[in-house]
Scaffold this motif. Sequence first.
Motif, PDB file in Angstrom:
ATOM      1  N   ASN A   2       0.808  -1.217   0.000  1.00 19.44           N
ATOM      2  CA  ASN A   2       0.000   0.000   0.000  1.00 19.44           C
ATOM      3  C   ASN A   2       0.840   1.266   0.000  1.00 19.44           C
ATOM      4  OD1 ASN A   2      -2.477  -1.323  -0.084  1.00 19.44           O
ATOM      5  ND2 ASN A   2      -2.498  -1.598   2.121  1.00 19.44           N
ATOM      6  N   ASN A  45      -8.095   8.735  -0.188  1.00 18.91           N
ATOM      7  CA  ASN A  45      -7.399   7.514   0.224  1.00 18.91           C
ATOM      8  C   ASN A  45      -5.915   7.554  -0.137  1.00 18.91           C
ATOM      9  OD1 ASN A  45     -10.108   6.861   0.624  1.00 18.91           O
ATOM     10  ND2 ASN A  45      -9.736   4.715   0.260  1.00 18.91           N
ATOM     11  N   GLU A  96      -2.308   9.447   0.562  1.00 22.59           N
ATOM     12  CA  GLU A  96      -1.619  10.347   1.493  1.00 22.59           C
ATOM     13  C   GLU A  96      -0.176  10.539   1.041  1.00 22.59           C
ATOM     14  OE1 GLU A  96       0.122  10.221   6.022  1.00 22.59           O
ATOM     15  OE2 GLU A  96      -1.616   8.980   5.562  1.00 22.59           O
ATOM     16  N   LYS A 142       1.289   6.988   0.366  1.00 23.87           N
ATOM     17  CA  LYS A 142       0.595   5.874   1.021  1.00 23.87           C
ATOM     18  C   LYS A 142      -0.842   5.780   0.523  1.00 23.87           C
ATOM     19  CE  LYS A 142       3.317   6.008   5.228  1.00 23.87           C
ATOM     20  NZ  LYS A 142       3.324   6.233   6.672  1.00 23.87           N
ATOM     21  N   LYS A 175      -4.417   4.473   1.658  1.00 26.78           N
ATOM     22  CA  LYS A 175      -5.135   4.080   2.873  1.00 26.78           C
ATOM     23  C   LYS A 175      -6.202   3.036   2.544  1.00 26.78           C
ATOM     24  CE  LYS A 175      -5.105   8.792   4.334  1.00 26.78           C
ATOM     25  NZ  LYS A 175      -5.958   9.877   4.755  1.00 26.78           N
ATOM     26  N   ALA A 199     -10.107   3.814   9.712  1.00 27.59           N
ATOM     27  CA  ALA A 199      -9.421   3.909  11.002  1.00 27.59           C
ATOM     28  C   ALA A 199     -10.463   3.996  12.121  1.00 27.59           C
ATOM     29  CB  ALA A 199      -8.517   5.134  11.020  1.00 27.59           C
ATOM     30  N   SER A 259     -11.923  -2.897  10.300  1.00 27.46           N
ATOM     31  CA  SER A 259     -11.788  -1.709   9.452  1.00 27.46           C
ATOM     32  C   SER A 259     -13.066  -1.401   8.680  1.00 27.46           C
ATOM     33  CB  SER A 259     -10.631  -1.924   8.472  1.00 27.46           C
ATOM     34  OG  SER A 259     -10.925  -3.010   7.632  1.00 27.46           O
ATOM     35  N   VAL A 309     -12.313   9.955   4.528  1.00 26.78           N
ATOM     36  CA  VAL A 309     -11.961   8.861   3.620  1.00 26.78           C
ATOM     37  C   VAL A 309     -13.123   8.607   2.667  1.00 26.78           C
ATOM     38  CG1 VAL A 309     -10.341   7.694   5.179  1.00 26.78           C
ATOM     39  CG2 VAL A 309     -12.744   7.097   5.254  1.00 26.78           C
TER      40      VAL A 309
END
Length: 161
Positions: free
Chosen positions: A44, A76, A78, A95, A97, A101, A126, A152
């Motif tokens: 990821n 999503n 980062e 990243k 995601k 979270a 999740s 998100v």
Amino acid sequence: MPSFDIVSEVNSMEIENAVNIAKKELANRFDFKGSKAEIVLEKNEIKLSAEDQFKIEALVEIVIGKVAKRNISMKNVEQCEPDVSPLGHARQVIKIKQGIATDIAKEITGFIRESKFKVTTQIQESQVRVTGKSRDDLQAVIAAVRGKDFPVALQFQNFRD
């Protein structure tokens, strides 16, 4: 009892396709001829490395553009800060995601509870499971959650009667 799950997932094949297209563009771009720039996908994370700050910014622009064209939500994605060494070599990580979270899941369940729908919510790892007595209640929850802007991108799966 009817139920559905609220999830936040990114299709890994779309990420892979975006990275492959970005690699092809990198190979063809004139400003990167003869430079040691590379794009690597690891689970990821998309890892970028280049000779200097300017080239890492151009790489980020290429990759983000390709990811956006593959209909992947920027919520999503980062971008970490670029890491520039004293010799000038630069690295950066982007990243992706996956999943919701815990703090965002609590925010979603709190929003559903405040809206006074006749449903129950449950945080499962999740994702958030929403259960209600009627389909109409669940559809109203989906509409309300779509209407609110969460940090998100959310999808709704496993709608069961």
